[in-house]
Scaffold this active site. Structure first.
Site: not given
Ligand code: 5GP
Ligand code: ZN
Length: 120
Positions: A31-32, A93, A99-101, A106-107
């Protein structure tokens, strides 16, 4: 693949990412904006919007994502061990309230520090 999807572009290599794992069904990358010392995203190569869109057809892919997550967690030294002391969190999410953006399934594999419950 969806043309305007960030994670589809990452899977295709059009946007750079720090790869953690890849096979025919899925791709995993760091994750960035990590929320813990280990924060890896496991994504299916098939564009699925999120858990809100999965069907029976996706069962194998989604199940496989958990096996990949378990293996990556072990590689990262997060396996709970005999005393079940260490550990990690696996999170989907689902929807903006949760909180899904990014709307490509994705897990989140998150670990390397102790965590509280319930999440915020
Ligand atoms: P969500 O909020 O949808 O559950 O998770 C999306 C995640 O994707 C976030 O943790 C965010 O930091 C991560 N992310 C967003 N854009 C990028 C990117 O361009 N590269 C990487 N590696 N991660 C990203
Ligand atoms: Zn996508």
């Amino acid at each position: 693949m969806a043309d305007d999807c960030l994670f589809c572009k990452i899977i295709k290599g059009e946007i750079p990412s720090k790869k953690a794992y890849e096979d025919d069904l899925c791709y995993a990358f760091h994750d960035i904006n990590p929320v813990a010392p280990v924060h890896i995203l496991i994504v299916p190569k098939k564009h699925i919007l999120g858990i809100q869109e999965i069907t029976e057809e996706d069962s194998q892919t989604v199940g496989h994502m958990f096996v990949v997550a378990r293996k990556l967690a072990e590689e990262q030294g997060l396996a709970p061990g005999e005393n079940l002391e260490r550990g990690y969190r696996l999170v989907f999410n689902v929807g903006r309230d949760a909180g899904q953006s990014v709307f490509h399934l994705h897990l989140h594999l998150i670990g390397g520090r102790s965590m509280s419950w319930p999440p915020g």
